[in-house]
Design an enzyme around this catalytic site. Sequence first.
Site, PDB file in Angstrom:
ATOM      1  CG  HIS A 172       1.311 -11.736   6.305  1.00  8.16           C
ATOM      2  ND1 HIS A 172       1.835 -10.537   6.721  1.00  8.16           N
ATOM      3  CD2 HIS A 172       0.506 -11.424   5.257  1.00  8.16           C
ATOM      4  CE1 HIS A 172       1.389  -9.562   5.962  1.00  8.16           C
ATOM      5  NE2 HIS A 172       0.567 -10.070   5.069  1.00  8.16           N
ATOM      6  CG  HIS A 183      -2.110  -9.402   8.845  1.00  8.66           C
ATOM      7  ND1 HIS A 183      -1.754 -10.482   8.073  1.00  8.66           N
ATOM      8  CD2 HIS A 183      -2.773  -8.546   8.032  1.00  8.66           C
ATOM      9  CE1 HIS A 183      -2.195 -10.289   6.834  1.00  8.66           C
ATOM     10  NE2 HIS A 183      -2.804  -9.116   6.781  1.00  8.66           N
ATOM     11  CB  CYS A 237      -7.644  -2.962  -7.158  1.00  3.25           C
ATOM     12  SG  CYS A 237      -6.544  -4.236  -6.479  1.00  3.25           S
ATOM     13  CB  CYS A 287      -7.144  -2.338  -3.064  1.00  8.28           C
ATOM     14  SG  CYS A 287      -5.486  -2.128  -3.615  1.00  8.28           S
ATOM     15  CB  CYS A 294      -3.567  -2.365  -8.314  1.00 12.99           C
ATOM     16  SG  CYS A 294      -3.246  -2.249  -6.561  1.00 12.99           S
ATOM     17  CG  HIS A 298      -2.888  -5.938  -4.289  1.00 11.99           C
ATOM     18  ND1 HIS A 298      -3.575  -4.816  -3.901  1.00 11.99           N
ATOM     19  CD2 HIS A 298      -2.747  -6.696  -3.196  1.00 11.99           C
ATOM     20  CE1 HIS A 298      -3.837  -4.901  -2.612  1.00 11.99           C
ATOM     21  NE2 HIS A 298      -3.355  -6.019  -2.156  1.00 11.99           N
ATOM     22  CE  LYS A 346       1.303  -4.503   1.983  1.00 11.84           C
ATOM     23  NZ  LYS A 346      -0.074  -4.228   1.620  1.00 11.84           N
ATOM     24  CE  LYS A 376      -4.067 -11.560   3.976  1.00 10.31           C
ATOM     25  NZ  LYS A 376      -5.115 -11.385   4.991  1.00 10.31           N
TER      26      LYS A 376
HETATM   27  N1  MSP Z   1      -9.637  -5.040   5.896  1.00  6.58           N
HETATM   28  C1  MSP Z   1      -8.825  -3.924   5.578  1.00  6.58           C
HETATM   29  C2  MSP Z   1      -8.749  -2.955   6.760  1.00  6.58           C
HETATM   30  C3  MSP Z   1     -10.058  -2.441   7.247  1.00  6.58           C
HETATM   31  S1  MSP Z   1      -9.858  -1.434   8.647  1.00  6.58           S
HETATM   32  C4  MSP Z   1     -11.306  -0.644   8.807  1.00  6.58           C
HETATM   33  C5  MSP Z   1      -7.423  -4.399   5.248  1.00  6.58           C
HETATM   34  N2  MSP Z   1      -7.062  -5.620   5.680  1.00  6.58           N
HETATM   35  S2  MSP Z   1      -5.639  -6.309   5.466  1.00  6.58           S
HETATM   36  O1  MSP Z   1      -5.797  -7.672   5.916  1.00  6.58           O
HETATM   37  O2  MSP Z   1      -5.177  -6.118   4.149  1.00  6.58           O
HETATM   38  O3  MSP Z   1      -4.693  -5.587   6.472  1.00  6.58           O
HETATM   39  C6  MSP Z   1      -3.925  -4.451   6.144  1.00  6.58           C
HETATM   40  C7  MSP Z   1      -3.056  -4.107   7.325  1.00  6.58           C
HETATM   41  O4  MSP Z   1      -2.296  -5.266   7.734  1.00  6.58           O
HETATM   42  C8  MSP Z   1      -1.993  -3.055   7.073  1.00  6.58           C
HETATM   43  O5  MSP Z   1      -2.469  -1.741   7.163  1.00  6.58           O
HETATM   44  C9  MSP Z   1      -1.014  -3.381   8.190  1.00  6.58           C
HETATM   45  O6  MSP Z   1      -1.551  -3.000   9.420  1.00  6.58           O
HETATM   46  C10 MSP Z   1      -0.989  -4.890   8.115  1.00  6.58           C
HETATM   47  N3  MSP Z   1      -0.063  -5.377   7.105  1.00  6.58           N
HETATM   48  C11 MSP Z   1      -0.380  -6.124   6.012  1.00  6.58           C
HETATM   49  N4  MSP Z   1       0.751  -6.399   5.307  1.00  6.58           N
HETATM   50  C12 MSP Z   1       1.806  -5.843   5.915  1.00  6.58           C
HETATM   51  C13 MSP Z   1       3.197  -5.835   5.661  1.00  6.58           C
HETATM   52  N5  MSP Z   1       3.742  -6.453   4.639  1.00  6.58           N
HETATM   53  N6  MSP Z   1       3.986  -5.152   6.539  1.00  6.58           N
HETATM   54  C14 MSP Z   1       3.476  -4.510   7.627  1.00  6.58           C
HETATM   55  N7  MSP Z   1       2.173  -4.494   7.873  1.00  6.58           N
HETATM   56  C15 MSP Z   1       1.299  -5.152   7.048  1.00  6.58           C
HETATM   57  O7  MSP Z   1      -6.689  -3.649   4.637  1.00  6.58           O
END
Ligand code: MSP
Length: 479
Positions: free
Chosen positions: A18, A21, A126, A129, A143, A146, A305, A308
């Site tokens: 989304h 990311h 969790c 997470c 959590c 989430h 926030k 997904k």
């Molecule tokens: N797989 C782990 C990260 C491992 S790194 C060694 C993870 N993945 S995640 O798919 O949940 O991605 C988290 C990251 O996605 C956040 O730190 C950020 O970079 C980005 N974001 C996810 N949701 C977000 C928002 N709602 N807003 C801004 N950035 C977001 O955690």
Amino acid sequence: MNKFYITTPIYYVNDRPHIGHAYTTCAADVLARWHKAKGEKTFFLTGTDEHGIKVQQAADKSGKNVQDFVDENAQTFKDAWQKLNVQYDNFLRTTDEKHIKAVQAAVQALYDKGFIYKGQYEGLYCVSCEQYKFEDDLIDGKCREHNEKPVLMKEESYFFKLSQFEKILEEKISSDELKIEPPERKNEVLTFLKSGLKDISISRKNVKWGISLPFESSQTIYVWIDAFLNYLTGLGWDGENKIPPTPPLKRGEGWGDFWPPDVQLMSKDILRVHATIWTALLLALELPLPKEIYVHGYFTIGSQKMSKSMGNVIWPEDLVQKFGGDGARYLIMSSLAWGQDGDVTRERFTEKYNADLANGLGNLISRVAKLSQNAKIKNQNDSAKLKNDKIQKLFGELKFKEILDEIWGQIAWANKYIEEKKLWELVKSDPEEGKKVLGELLGLISEIGEELAPFMPATSEKIKEILASGKIELLFPRF
Ligand code: MSP
């Protein structure tokens, strides 16, 4: 020659990406492009985190075989990044055979060095997470991230001696040897460190979708340990805990050329694990720490926030389809001041697109191009180099939004200048003066095109073409 190594988190493949990311990934792309344009040896790594229960459960729910499921979803990340004109140097998938071997070698090395011991894990976990939780991480037993109840886990497990790194991490972070920005994030980590680090469980008995522990194959390696090591394996590291020999290897051939990361981008959700577990792993492996962790805020929807797990997302593809790849990049990069959370809506994106791209930048270029064509005048300044010192400085400080504000300040100035001079009349009433003003504007537009290149690479190219050929093209149709 300076080198620059930048990473994004590797994203879970339980779903497609989304715009949250996309924010981190576009920001990394902007910085990588800026460093590449300066002629620095640059490496930009991104990828996908494919093991663990969260992904396994999503695959099971979809009824697909897990490998097929992760293959499909990893591809949706690659597709999204391509549509957003993101140019990474490597896309690391944790199911890649080389990564798996290197992770096992690293965990074996940690075991041999005495950093891993067998114990019994009992506590909360969790799944969303993929993290262990303590009582004060919870609100009403759920959590914080989430809004989900963690599960109780009790099993035999191997532990990593995280607690012994508490003091040294505190020192390195408080002295900025490992810089954590913005400052409130640094403080948050220091407060957490002061409350004490506990050893952490790094293997799971009941998780099958993972990398098996080299010294006890009935267990798999905790997904975060597997994931962190991507920052090394993504450069071609094979699990050996030493810096490679001199002479320096050529780009793409030697990970030691790029190590350590100059900037690691991420959001707040995963800062704590990076600042503690990831850094401790590096210290245990005797590898240099990243120079900087640069943390941004969240895209929120109705102050929640976007995620997904929460099910309230905006897809980057939808933005690309409507606003084009560069349009979507601009909207994603200009919505939040770095570090701050902010609500986004589709309506607000459309308004901003119309104001800044259709009416602002697009209108400036089409007006000036049309008048220049009629007046048969061409841009003299065809080798525009990024001259704006303020913008250079802001890039060095990673202030994305401020750079865009600065560029849009120039655009607004130019559009106002055209109005004030009544340029469309001036070119007729006083052709000499009209040409002079047009010349100034063409020069400014060519500079703006350069400044925009890291943010809007395709648009920057189009601006160059328009200036060189005099051909008029509608860059941003209005909605
Ligand atoms: N797989 C782990 C990260 C491992 S790194 C060694 C993870 N993945 S995640 O798919 O949940 O991605 C988290 C990251 O996605 C956040 O730190 C950020 O970079 C980005 N974001 C996810 N949701 C977000 C928002 N709602 N807003 C801004 N950035 C977001 O955690």
